[in-house]
Scaffold this motif. Structure first.
Motif, PDB file in Angstrom:
ATOM      1  N   ASP A 291      35.530  50.506   8.344  1.00 39.07           N
ATOM      2  CA  ASP A 291      34.575  50.728   7.196  1.00 39.07           C
ATOM      3  C   ASP A 291      33.825  49.194   7.259  1.00 39.07           C
ATOM      4  O   ASP A 291      33.400  48.734   6.241  1.00 39.07           O
ATOM      5  CB  ASP A 291      35.291  50.551   5.738  1.00 39.07           C
ATOM      6  CG  ASP A 291      36.341  49.695   5.515  1.00 39.07           C
ATOM      7  OD1 ASP A 291      36.554  48.766   6.501  1.00 39.07           O
ATOM      8  OD2 ASP A 291      37.006  49.806   4.461  1.00 39.07           O
ATOM      9  N   GLU A 292      33.701  48.563   8.447  1.00 39.46           N
ATOM     10  CA  GLU A 292      32.932  47.295   8.504  1.00 39.46           C
ATOM     11  C   GLU A 292      31.982  47.441   9.495  1.00 39.46           C
ATOM     12  O   GLU A 292      31.996  48.377  10.341  1.00 39.46           O
ATOM     13  CB  GLU A 292      33.843  46.240   9.137  1.00 39.46           C
ATOM     14  CG  GLU A 292      34.950  45.672   8.136  1.00 39.46           C
ATOM     15  CD  GLU A 292      35.715  44.583   8.732  1.00 39.46           C
ATOM     16  OE1 GLU A 292      35.699  44.490  10.021  1.00 39.46           O
ATOM     17  OE2 GLU A 292      36.299  43.847   7.993  1.00 39.46           O
ATOM     18  N   TRP A 293      30.651  46.860   9.211  1.00 38.89           N
ATOM     19  CA  TRP A 293      29.636  46.807  10.159  1.00 38.89           C
ATOM     20  C   TRP A 293      29.753  45.491  11.094  1.00 38.89           C
ATOM     21  O   TRP A 293      29.960  44.404  10.649  1.00 38.89           O
ATOM     22  CB  TRP A 293      28.436  46.564   9.679  1.00 38.89           C
ATOM     23  CG  TRP A 293      27.842  48.101   8.823  1.00 38.89           C
ATOM     24  CD1 TRP A 293      27.709  48.114   7.499  1.00 38.89           C
ATOM     25  CD2 TRP A 293      27.122  49.131   9.444  1.00 38.89           C
ATOM     26  NE1 TRP A 293      27.222  49.290   7.220  1.00 38.89           N
ATOM     27  CE2 TRP A 293      26.944  49.995   8.533  1.00 38.89           C
ATOM     28  CE3 TRP A 293      27.303  49.510  10.733  1.00 38.89           C
ATOM     29  CZ2 TRP A 293      26.447  51.177   8.739  1.00 38.89           C
ATOM     30  CZ3 TRP A 293      26.543  50.691  11.080  1.00 38.89           C
ATOM     31  CH2 TRP A 293      26.260  51.548  10.193  1.00 38.89           C
ATOM     32  N   ARG A 294      30.079  45.573  12.263  1.00 38.76           N
ATOM     33  CA  ARG A 294      30.065  44.714  13.378  1.00 38.76           C
ATOM     34  C   ARG A 294      28.805  44.397  14.203  1.00 38.76           C
ATOM     35  O   ARG A 294      28.435  45.437  14.819  1.00 38.76           O
ATOM     36  CB  ARG A 294      31.331  44.843  14.061  1.00 38.76           C
ATOM     37  CG  ARG A 294      32.530  45.097  13.336  1.00 38.76           C
ATOM     38  CD  ARG A 294      33.241  43.958  12.837  1.00 38.76           C
ATOM     39  NE  ARG A 294      33.800  43.050  14.065  1.00 38.76           N
ATOM     40  CZ  ARG A 294      35.032  43.123  14.547  1.00 38.76           C
ATOM     41  NH1 ARG A 294      35.745  44.075  14.229  1.00 38.76           N
ATOM     42  NH2 ARG A 294      35.236  42.378  15.591  1.00 38.76           N
TER      43      ARG A 294
ATOM     44  N   ARG B  57      34.136  32.759  11.319  1.00 39.68           N
ATOM     45  CA  ARG B  57      33.382  33.859  10.580  1.00 39.68           C
ATOM     46  C   ARG B  57      32.435  34.523  11.227  1.00 39.68           C
ATOM     47  O   ARG B  57      32.244  35.729  11.384  1.00 39.68           O
ATOM     48  CB  ARG B  57      32.699  33.250   9.317  1.00 39.68           C
ATOM     49  CG  ARG B  57      32.442  33.872   8.329  1.00 39.68           C
ATOM     50  CD  ARG B  57      31.812  32.742   7.161  1.00 39.68           C
ATOM     51  NE  ARG B  57      31.146  33.783   6.271  1.00 39.68           N
ATOM     52  CZ  ARG B  57      30.439  33.101   4.979  1.00 39.68           C
ATOM     53  NH1 ARG B  57      30.437  31.875   4.790  1.00 39.68           N
ATOM     54  NH2 ARG B  57      29.528  33.763   4.411  1.00 39.68           N
TER      55      ARG B  57
ATOM     56  N   ALA C 237      26.167  42.930   5.824  1.00 40.02           N
ATOM     57  CA  ALA C 237      26.771  42.388   7.035  1.00 40.02           C
ATOM     58  C   ALA C 237      25.627  41.355   7.558  1.00 40.02           C
ATOM     59  O   ALA C 237      25.837  40.264   8.412  1.00 40.02           O
ATOM     60  CB  ALA C 237      26.928  43.489   8.034  1.00 40.02           C
TER      61      ALA C 237
ATOM     62  N   ARG D 225      29.519  50.646  13.324  1.00 37.75           N
ATOM     63  CA  ARG D 225      30.431  50.869  12.307  1.00 37.75           C
ATOM     64  C   ARG D 225      31.969  50.724  12.851  1.00 37.75           C
ATOM     65  O   ARG D 225      32.005  51.443  13.875  1.00 37.75           O
ATOM     66  CB  ARG D 225      30.184  51.866  11.453  1.00 37.75           C
ATOM     67  CG  ARG D 225      30.941  51.654  10.020  1.00 37.75           C
ATOM     68  CD  ARG D 225      31.003  53.058   9.288  1.00 37.75           C
ATOM     69  NE  ARG D 225      29.564  53.762   8.950  1.00 37.75           N
ATOM     70  CZ  ARG D 225      28.961  53.536   7.841  1.00 37.75           C
ATOM     71  NH1 ARG D 225      29.261  52.747   7.153  1.00 37.75           N
ATOM     72  NH2 ARG D 225      27.634  54.160   7.947  1.00 37.75           N
TER      73      ARG D 225
ATOM     74  N   ASP E  49      26.661  55.979  13.384  1.00 31.16           N
ATOM     75  CA  ASP E  49      27.893  54.668  13.383  1.00 31.16           C
ATOM     76  C   ASP E  49      26.819  53.472  13.715  1.00 31.16           C
ATOM     77  O   ASP E  49      27.533  52.632  13.967  1.00 31.16           O
ATOM     78  CB  ASP E  49      29.210  54.940  14.166  1.00 31.16           C
ATOM     79  CG  ASP E  49      28.680  55.059  15.628  1.00 31.16           C
ATOM     80  OD1 ASP E  49      27.684  55.255  16.122  1.00 31.16           O
ATOM     81  OD2 ASP E  49      29.574  54.754  16.425  1.00 31.16           O
TER      82      ASP E  49
ATOM     83  N   GLU F 274      25.949  38.173   6.165  1.00 26.96           N
ATOM     84  CA  GLU F 274      26.839  37.446   6.394  1.00 26.96           C
ATOM     85  C   GLU F 274      26.623  36.688   7.712  1.00 26.96           C
ATOM     86  O   GLU F 274      27.059  35.721   8.190  1.00 26.96           O
ATOM     87  CB  GLU F 274      27.934  38.623   6.859  1.00 26.96           C
ATOM     88  CG  GLU F 274      29.368  38.001   7.486  1.00 26.96           C
ATOM     89  CD  GLU F 274      30.021  37.121   6.538  1.00 26.96           C
ATOM     90  OE1 GLU F 274      29.714  36.835   5.451  1.00 26.96           O
ATOM     91  OE2 GLU F 274      30.995  36.154   7.194  1.00 26.96           O
TER      92      GLU F 274
ATOM     93  N   LEU G  44      32.365  38.595  12.744  1.00 26.91           N
ATOM     94  CA  LEU G  44      31.248  39.481  12.526  1.00 26.91           C
ATOM     95  C   LEU G  44      30.800  40.302  13.728  1.00 26.91           C
ATOM     96  O   LEU G  44      30.465  41.443  13.463  1.00 26.91           O
ATOM     97  CB  LEU G  44      30.217  38.800  12.064  1.00 26.91           C
ATOM     98  CG  LEU G  44      28.921  39.637  11.832  1.00 26.91           C
ATOM     99  CD1 LEU G  44      29.248  40.613  10.472  1.00 26.91           C
ATOM    100  CD2 LEU G  44      27.565  38.721  11.376  1.00 26.91           C
TER     101      LEU G  44
ATOM    102  N   ASP H 275      26.147  47.836   2.290  1.00 26.61           N
ATOM    103  CA  ASP H 275      26.957  47.259   3.074  1.00 26.61           C
ATOM    104  C   ASP H 275      26.276  46.686   4.525  1.00 26.61           C
ATOM    105  O   ASP H 275      26.747  45.686   4.888  1.00 26.61           O
ATOM    106  CB  ASP H 275      28.341  48.145   3.300  1.00 26.61           C
ATOM    107  CG  ASP H 275      27.918  49.442   3.888  1.00 26.61           C
ATOM    108  OD1 ASP H 275      26.678  49.617   3.932  1.00 26.61           O
ATOM    109  OD2 ASP H 275      28.985  50.099   4.073  1.00 26.61           O
TER     110      ASP H 275
END
Lengths: 134, 134
Positions: free
Chosen positions: B115-118, B22, B7, B112, B77, B10, B26, B3
């Motif tokens: 549950d998302e990587w930014r 988008r 990212a 993190r 994280d 993305e 992110l 994941d």
């Protein structure tokens, strides 16, 4: 100054002193270290990175850094330092010396090994477009 | 693909698509985000970083990336991705189009959030000295 910021200063001091032993002592061991010199492709692995420092130091008669905009952040056993550098360097063959200057930006990622911060990623890049700073 | 690697993809997909929404989705929030576009000084803070993306996307009619040498590492994280990019872009005013190319290297630091990587730090730089890759 935190110990992470001190490790970042040590990086620039080792370069200013053209002290390869000091630079080698600062870098982490192993194949995962990586280094981007300004304008270069990415070098991976301690051996290749150290070879590049030997080459650069042998070809840099004089360099001095003034650091600005230093930000250091620690998470777990890693530390990330970002900063800008304003450089003075000597051009070989120049009678006047100390003529070349310029600005760079750096991202340094350190890993804590025992009670020391060791450098595992250096990414330096040239500032070619000064408009953005105005 | 992990994941974290997704990212990272993305990021480049948002840029290729010139999709500012988008790209905004992110990036992490807050004043600690930072961005170095190739050849630029460091921009700090989400507002300034997003303004730069709007400007760049408005002035990039076409860009496509081929990523190589992607390394992703997670600690706690945070995640750090380094990679090389080989780019195709269109020069404005060119009849032929798709003429400009080049290589870049990138360091992306993600945080993190749930549950998302930014993305919290992007550092891209131009490869000006191809000798080192040979």
């Amino acid at each position: 100054m935190t110990d992470l910021e001190a490790a970042n200063e040590e990086f620039f001091a080792a370069f200013e002193g053209a002290d390869l032993d000091r630079m080698e002592a600062l870098w982490a061991d192993g194949p995962d270290v990586a280094c981007v010199h300004p304008g270069w492709a990415m070098l991976r692995g301690r051996e290749e990175v150290m070879r590049s420092w030997a080459l650069i130091m042998a070809n840099t008669p004089y360099i001095q850094f003034v650091l600005t905009d230093v930000r250091a952040e620690i998470f777990g056993d890693r530390g990330v330092v970002t900063c800008s550098e304003h450089i003075l360097t000597a051009e070989e063959g120049s009678d006047v010396g100390f003529v070349a200057g310029g600005s760079l930006v750096t991202t340094n990622v350190f890993v804590r090994v025992g009670d020391e911060w060791r450098l595992c990623l250096h990414h330096g890049s040239p500032v070619l477009n000064q408009i953005e700073e105005e």
